[in-house]
Design a protein around this motif. Structure first.
Motif, PDB file in Angstrom:
ATOM      1  N   LEU A  30     -13.571 -14.168  45.918  1.00 27.21           N
ATOM      2  CA  LEU A  30     -14.580 -13.578  45.047  1.00 27.21           C
ATOM      3  C   LEU A  30     -15.821 -13.114  45.802  1.00 27.21           C
ATOM      4  O   LEU A  30     -16.545 -12.240  45.314  1.00 27.21           O
ATOM      5  CB  LEU A  30     -14.987 -14.573  43.956  1.00 27.21           C
ATOM      6  N   HIS A  44     -22.783  -7.468  40.073  1.00 24.95           N
ATOM      7  CA  HIS A  44     -21.688  -8.327  39.656  1.00 24.95           C
ATOM      8  C   HIS A  44     -22.071  -9.746  40.081  1.00 24.95           C
ATOM      9  O   HIS A  44     -22.494  -9.951  41.221  1.00 24.95           O
ATOM     10  CB  HIS A  44     -20.383  -7.924  40.341  1.00 24.95           C
ATOM     11  N   PHE A  46     -20.683 -13.947  39.706  1.00 28.03           N
ATOM     12  CA  PHE A  46     -19.698 -14.910  39.229  1.00 28.03           C
ATOM     13  C   PHE A  46     -20.392 -16.221  38.876  1.00 28.03           C
ATOM     14  O   PHE A  46     -21.214 -16.733  39.646  1.00 28.03           O
ATOM     15  CB  PHE A  46     -18.627 -15.163  40.294  1.00 28.03           C
ATOM     16  N   TYR A  59     -18.663 -22.323  44.659  1.00 27.49           N
ATOM     17  CA  TYR A  59     -17.525 -21.533  45.109  1.00 27.49           C
ATOM     18  C   TYR A  59     -17.430 -21.636  46.626  1.00 27.49           C
ATOM     19  O   TYR A  59     -18.396 -21.351  47.344  1.00 27.49           O
ATOM     20  CB  TYR A  59     -17.678 -20.072  44.702  1.00 27.49           C
ATOM     21  N   MET A 111     -16.948 -13.282  35.576  1.00 28.12           N
ATOM     22  CA  MET A 111     -17.785 -12.279  36.238  1.00 28.12           C
ATOM     23  C   MET A 111     -18.646 -11.594  35.195  1.00 28.12           C
ATOM     24  O   MET A 111     -18.148 -11.161  34.152  1.00 28.12           O
ATOM     25  CB  MET A 111     -16.957 -11.233  36.972  1.00 28.12           C
TER      26      MET A 111
END
Length: 204
Positions: A30, A44, A46, A59, A111
């Protein structure tokens, strides 16, 4: 990381080859496989930690998975959703963080196409650890009324300052410091600088 699956599970996998009825795939990363967004328009981001959660989920850029790093004290649950922007790299040697403001919690892994409204300038353990403030690009519940840091309610800004000033008090007191707010222009400059730093780091 590789795994076998009899069906395509989502757009987050890349098909490598098929063997004996199984599809051999790799998980998309990602951080590396998505762009940061469109400069001066949208990002964008996440979601790692949902609004109201005590779970410090991070993450792993190396492994491409979400990991529960620790459980925070209940009094320090996140006041807003917490995430990161792909293809960015901040001075703390991690992707640039986001604070995503929504009425309801967003689940880990989602997202969000988001509108940048500002930045919280923050120091953690002596290192800059900026938090980009953003809202969903299309929020029909509130009429898209938040467009810059000045549009945030003062009570929410005070909550965020209090949280990031004190959330490590029980384990590492006096290691965090909020250094104020920046507007959306300052936030975009930071995002583009972090995207440049990412490109320099990972193009080698």
């Amino acid at each position: 990381y590789f795994f076998y699956t009899s069906k395509s599970i989502s757009n987050f996998v890349n098909v490598v080859e098929k063997k004996q009825g199984w599809t051999y795939t790799t998980i998309m990363n990602l951080v590396h496989d998505f762009t940061f967004g469109t400069a001066n328009e949208k990002i964008h981001t996440f979601i790692e930690i949902s609004k109201g959660s005590m779970h410090k989920i991070e993450y792993s850029t190396k492994d491409g998975i979400f990991v529960l790093d620790r459980v925070e004290p209940e009094i320090f649950a996140k006041p807003v959703n917490y995430g990161f922007i792909p293809q960015t790299w901040d001075e703390d040697n991690d992707p640039l963080d986001t604070l995503v403001i929504t009425s309801e919690p967003l689940p880990t892994g989602v997202m969000v196409k988001a509108k940048v409204v500002g930045v919280l300038n923050f120091i953690d353990g002596g290192e800059p650890d900026h938090k980009v403030i953003c809202v969903p690009e299309d929020d029909r519940n509130d009429g898209n009324i938040i467009n810059d840091i000045s549009d945030l309610p003062e009570v929410l800004k005070n909550k965020l300052v209090h949280h990031f000033t004190h959330y490590k008090d029980l384990k590492k007191p006096d290691t965090t410091k909020v250094e104020g707010w920046g507007n959306k222009d300052e936030a975009w400059k930071l995002i583009l600088d972090c995207n440049k730093r990412y490109s320099e780091k990972f193009s080698k």
